[in-house]
Design an enzyme around this catalytic site. Structure first.
Site, PDB file in Angstrom:
ATOM      1  CE1 TYR A 105      -3.615   2.501   0.550  1.00  0.00           C
ATOM      2  CE2 TYR A 105      -2.677   3.021   2.450  1.00  0.00           C
ATOM      3  CZ  TYR A 105      -3.537   3.336   1.508  1.00  0.00           C
ATOM      4  OH  TYR A 105      -4.589   4.237   1.908  1.00  0.00           O
TER       5      TYR A 105
ATOM      6  CB  THR B 212       1.581   4.391   4.269  1.00  0.00           C
ATOM      7  OG1 THR B 212       0.730   3.075   4.678  1.00  0.00           O
ATOM      8  CG2 THR B 212       0.201   5.491   3.926  1.00  0.00           C
ATOM      9  CE  LYS B 213       1.007  -1.703   5.198  1.00  0.00           C
ATOM     10  NZ  LYS B 213      -0.244  -0.731   5.041  1.00  0.00           N
ATOM     11  CG  ASN B 214       8.491  -0.242   5.808  1.00  0.00           C
ATOM     12  OD1 ASN B 214       7.523   0.136   6.230  1.00  0.00           O
ATOM     13  ND2 ASN B 214       9.327  -1.034   6.806  1.00  0.00           N
TER      14      ASN B 214
END
Length: 395
Positions: A191, A193-195
């Site tokens: 997604y 916002t993920k790393n």
């Protein structure tokens, strides 16, 4: 606005977790759009291979999907978990973890979390196992791996599946083994916002044998995917061998993921630097409780979850967040416990006190900005703002 607030405020708002996408990703996407293949095809396959190698999964041990939710749903379906079955999981997670259990007709059985890591408590898992239990679904909360050796032993003893929600856990390791390196199903999120981001997307790692079935279920239950049918030498013929889903990742998304994956080590180093600065600043403040890291894990540091000590402050968590917003610092809360949401509360008759560790921590936690795009000045601004709120509202 008071003078104290003005002194600690940034001129511009600092978003909580924007994606960090570079020219390499943009060029790779453009290259894909100019190619004859934009949906699931050669770049998706390459992304799967490189991801599998990155987490040290078996060859062929990764399946790219359009979300972590899809990965968990497919895993449950492959295991033929359904009505009359139970899956033990945590209330301290995003709703997708429980929703997929509902989707297959099984019952999510919630157990409370550990007070330090906020990961699922293995002792409570053991106590919740019944003859109807078919799987344990832990979440590696904020990027700190759950006690997977104990959970794996419980699963083995009781002949249960272990499905890991690793939405936060790239790149994380438990006792030297990367999350996703084992033969059991592990679901990752890409997604925004993920790393690692592909805008929307996910990955399922597991044994190659498990993924053979998962690959079919993830694309309508067809015996051949589009690439095999439409590429040179392919055949238009296919058979539907199961009522599958439409969960495939596109080559456009995989193009982003290829370069995000190649940057993961650099991204992770920067996250660790930020975490060290935060913990140094907040560790000596008695009104704040920084996150923990057990010595035998490599934390992915997807989130920096700061907990307040309410007895030390004249304001609660919600007002603390409002005060940070006034100082132009973006925040979030991870998570509203599952049993507090109307659907689960009404269906299963939950009350807040059913999971006291999850609720008591939820009421005093917030997530502050943590992403590799933060500059040293950004980090300093976050620290100054947090400490200023503490100083202003200390009891």
């Amino acid at each position: 606005m008071t003078d104290t607030v003005a002194r600690s405020s940034r001129r511009d708002f600092l978003p909580f977790s924007p994606p960090l996408v570079g020219e390499e990703e943009i060029r790779e996407v453009i290259d894909t759009l100019r190619s004859p293949w934009i949906t699931t095809g050669p770049k998706t396959r390459r992304f799967e291979e490189e991801f599998s190698a990155f987490v040290q999964a078996a060859a062929g041990g990764a399946l790219a999907l359009n979300s972590c939710t899809a990965a968990m749903h497919v895993a449950l379906a492959c295991l033929e978990i359904g009505p009359g079955h139970e899956v033990i999981t945590t209330p301290m997670t995003f709703t997708a973890t429980c929703n997929v259990i509902e989707h297959v007709g099984a019952r999510p059985v919630l157990v409370d979390v550990e007070p330090d890591t906020l990961n699922i408590d293995p002792q409570k898992v053991a106590a919740a196992i019944t003859p109807r239990t078919r799987a344990i679904l832990p979440v590696h909360y904020s990027g700190h791996p759950a006690e997977r050796d104990v959970l794996e032993a419980l699963a083995r003893t009781h002949n249960l599946a272990l499905i890991e929600d690793a939405a936060h856990a790239l790149p994380a390791s438990f006792r030297g083994k990367p999350i996703g390196s084992g033969p059991n199903p592990v679901a990752f999120s890409f997604y925004a916002t993920k790393n690692l981001t592909t805008a929307e997307g996910g990955m399922l790692t597991a044994s190659p044998e498990f993924l053979e079935k998962a690959r079919v279920l993830a694309l309508h239950g067809m015996s051949r995917d589009a690439w095999k049918r439409y590429d040179q030498g392919g055949s238009w013929r296919y058979e539907v061998i199961a009522p599958g889903f439409k969960y495939n990742l596109t080559d456009v998304a995989a193009a982003i993921g290829l370069w995000q994956l190649r940057k993961q080590e650099r991204f992770h180093r920067r996250r660790v630097e930020i975490v060290e600065a935060y913990t140094l600043a907040f560790g000596a403040e008695e009104a704040l409780e920084p996150p923990v890291r057990r010595p035998y894990v490599e934390h992915a540091w997807h989130l920096y979850v700061l907990r307040l000590r309410p007895e030390m402050l004249r304001i609660g968590r919600d007002q603390f967040i409002d005060e940070l917003t006034k100082r132009n610092i973006g925040t979030s809360v991870h998570f509203i416990p599952i049993h507090l949401h109307p659907f689960y509360r009404k269906k299963y008759g939950y009350v807040p006190a059913d999971f006291p560790v999850a609720v008591s921590n939820f009421e005093r936690l917030l997530s502050i900005p943590l992403h590799p795009g933060l500059t040293d000045q950004d980090v300093s601004d976050v620290i100054d703002a947090v400490l200023d709120v503490v100083q202003t509202y200390r009891r």
